[in-house]
Scaffold this motif. Structure first.
Motif, short mmCIF file in Angstrom:
data_model
loop_
_atom_site.label_atom_id
_atom_site.label_comp_id
_atom_site.label_asym_id
_atom_site.label_seq_id
_atom_site.Cartn_x
_atom_site.Cartn_y
_atom_site.Cartn_z
N HIS A 179 -4.52 0.55 6.23
CA HIS A 179 -4.72 1.28 4.98
C HIS A 179 -6.20 1.66 4.81
CE1 HIS A 179 -3.95 2.62 0.94
NE2 HIS A 179 -4.74 1.71 0.40
N HIS A 180 -7.09 0.77 5.17
CA HIS A 180 -8.52 1.05 5.07
C HIS A 180 -8.92 2.23 5.95
CE1 HIS A 180 -12.82 0.39 4.61
NE2 HIS A 180 -12.94 0.40 5.93
N GLU A 230 -4.10 -4.34 5.96
CA GLU A 230 -5.31 -3.93 5.27
C GLU A 230 -6.15 -3.01 6.14
OE1 GLU A 230 -6.46 -4.57 2.09
OE2 GLU A 230 -4.42 -5.30 1.76
N HIS A 282 0.82 -1.21 0.00
CA HIS A 282 0.00 0.00 0.00
C HIS A 282 0.86 1.26 0.00
CE1 HIS A 282 -3.59 -2.34 0.49
NE2 HIS A 282 -3.18 -2.87 1.61
N HIS A 321 -1.14 -9.57 6.89
CA HIS A 321 -1.96 -9.01 5.80
C HIS A 321 -3.21 -8.36 6.37
CE1 HIS A 321 -3.94 -8.70 1.90
NE2 HIS A 321 -5.00 -9.27 2.44
N HIS A 322 -3.84 -9.03 7.31
CA HIS A 322 -5.06 -8.52 7.94
C HIS A 322 -4.82 -7.15 8.58
CE1 HIS A 322 -8.59 -8.44 10.60
NE2 HIS A 322 -7.77 -8.24 11.60
#
Length: 296
Positions: A178-179, A175, A49, A171-172
Motif C-alpha cells: 500500500h505504501h 503495508e 487498505h 501485516h508488514h
C-alpha cells in the motif's frame, strides 16, 4: 487458464491470458470465486487498505485484459519487457522502470505488444463511489518508479500467505504494498506551481482555459509547462485539464439528474456532442450509458 473471449454488442470484459502467460496473485477475500484468482493465496489484511488483489504477471502474447468498469484504482509497475495500457483515450507504452496509475470506474485495458513479453507487478483496489479515491488531481498517469520494491513485497506476501501465515509478517507485506502505491499516487513534494495551477483550474472547470492562461498562472512558458506536466503527471497540460473535467463529469452523472448537456457546459465543453465523444473515448461509455451503469 480459462480465457474469456469478447462478445458482440455493448462493451464487455475481456480476458485473454494465453498459454504462455504465468502469474502469482494474492486476493483479499476467500469468497472471491473468480476463476483466474483461484490459483492464488488469500490474505484478508489487504482489505484494511481496500486492496482487492495484488500480483505479478509474466505476460506473453496474445495477453489482453479489459475491464469495462474497474471498481477501484489500478497500479501497474513494469520490471521487464514492455506492453500497452489504454489510458486517456489512447494506448500508452509502459516499459521497464515505468509505472501507470488508473483511476476507478473507467474502462481499463492492458495488452502485450506483438512479439514481446511484459512482466509487471500490479495492485488493484476496490473503492466506494462515496469515498475519495486514491487518485487525486496531482496523481501521475505514468512515471518512472523502481518496480523492484513492489515486486518484492508482492512476492513476500504471496510466500507468507501460502505458508506460515504469520500475522505480523502479513501485516508488514500489506503495508509495504500500500505504501508503494501511495508514494506514486500521492507524492509528498509535488511541484508547488502545479499544485496551485490545478487547484485554480478545479475551482472553475467551466472556463474555456487555454494553454497560455495555464502557463500564465504557473509563471512559466507554455513549452516549460508542457515539460513539467509530462515529467510530474505523465500528461500534457491540456490532457490533464480534460482528465479533471471528466472526473467531475463522472461525479455529476452519478450524483445528480442534470441533463448531459447541462453537465457538459458545467465542466467546460462547448457542446454535448463533443463532451459525449470525449467521454466515450476516455471512459469507455457514452455519458448516458455510464449514468445508467452506475445507478443501482
Amino acid at each position: 487458464m480459462n480465457d474469456r473471449a469478447p462478445q458482440p454488442g455493448k462493451p464487455q470484459d475481456i480476458q485473454i491470458l494465453g498459454e504462455k502467460t504465468r502469474y502469482v496473485v494474492v486476493r483479499a477475500e476467500a469468497a472471491d470465486t473468480r476463476g483466474w484468482l483461484q490459483p492464488g493465496s488469500v490474505c484478508d489484511l489487504l482489505s484494511q487498505h481496500h486492496i482487492s488483489h495484488a500480483g505479478i504477471m509474466l505476460a506473453e502474447p496474445p495477453f489482453k485484459i479489459t475491464r469495462v468498469d474497474l471498481s477501484g484504482t489500478f497500479l501497474l509497475s513494469c520490471f521487464e519487457g514492455e506492453g500497452e495500457v489504454l489510458a486517456d483515450g489512447g494506448w500508452k507504452r509502459i516499459k521497464a522502470g515505468q509505472t501507470c496509475l488508473q483511476p476507478p470506474f473507467v474502462l481499463n485495458s492492458l495488452r502485450c505488444v506483438p512479439g514481446k513479453h511484459w512482466h509487471f507487478a500490479w495492485v488493484r483496489y476496490r473503492e466506494s463511489r462515496e469515498a475519495a479515491p486514491i487518485v487525486s488531481a496531482l496523481s501521475p498517469l505514468t512515471g518512472a518508479q523502481d518496480p523492484i520494491p513492489l515486486r518484492a513485497a508482492v512476492e513476500g506476501l504471496h510466500a507468507e500467505s501460502s505458508g506460515d501465515r504469520s500475522l505480523a509478517a502479513l501485516h508488514h507485506w500489506c503495508e509495504l504494498i500500500h505504501h508503494h502505491v501511495l508514494r506514486f499516487a500521492q507524492p509528498h513534494q509535488p511541484d508547488s506551481r502545479l499544485w496551485r495551477l490545478w487547484q485554480r483550474v478545479e475551482a472553475d472547470l467551466s472556463r474555456p482555459w487555454t494553454l497560455g492562461q495555464l502557463a500564465a498562472i504557473t509563471c512559466v512558458s507554455e513549452e516549460h509547462l508542457r515539460r513539467i506536466c509530462r515529467k510530474e503527471i505523465g500528461r500534457s497540460p491540456m490532457q490533464h485539464l480534460t482528465f479533471l473535467r471528466l472526473q467531475r463529469a463522472r461525479l455529476l452523472l452519478c450524483a445528480t439528474d442534470d441533463k448531459v448537456e447541462t453537465i457538459a457546459h458545467a465542466v467546460g465543453f462547448e457542446s454535448a456532442f463533443s463532451f459525449s465523444n470525449t467521454f466515450k473515448k476516455w471512459i469507455g461509455w457514452r455519458p448516458s450509458e455510464y449514468r445508467v451503469s452506475q445507478r443501482p
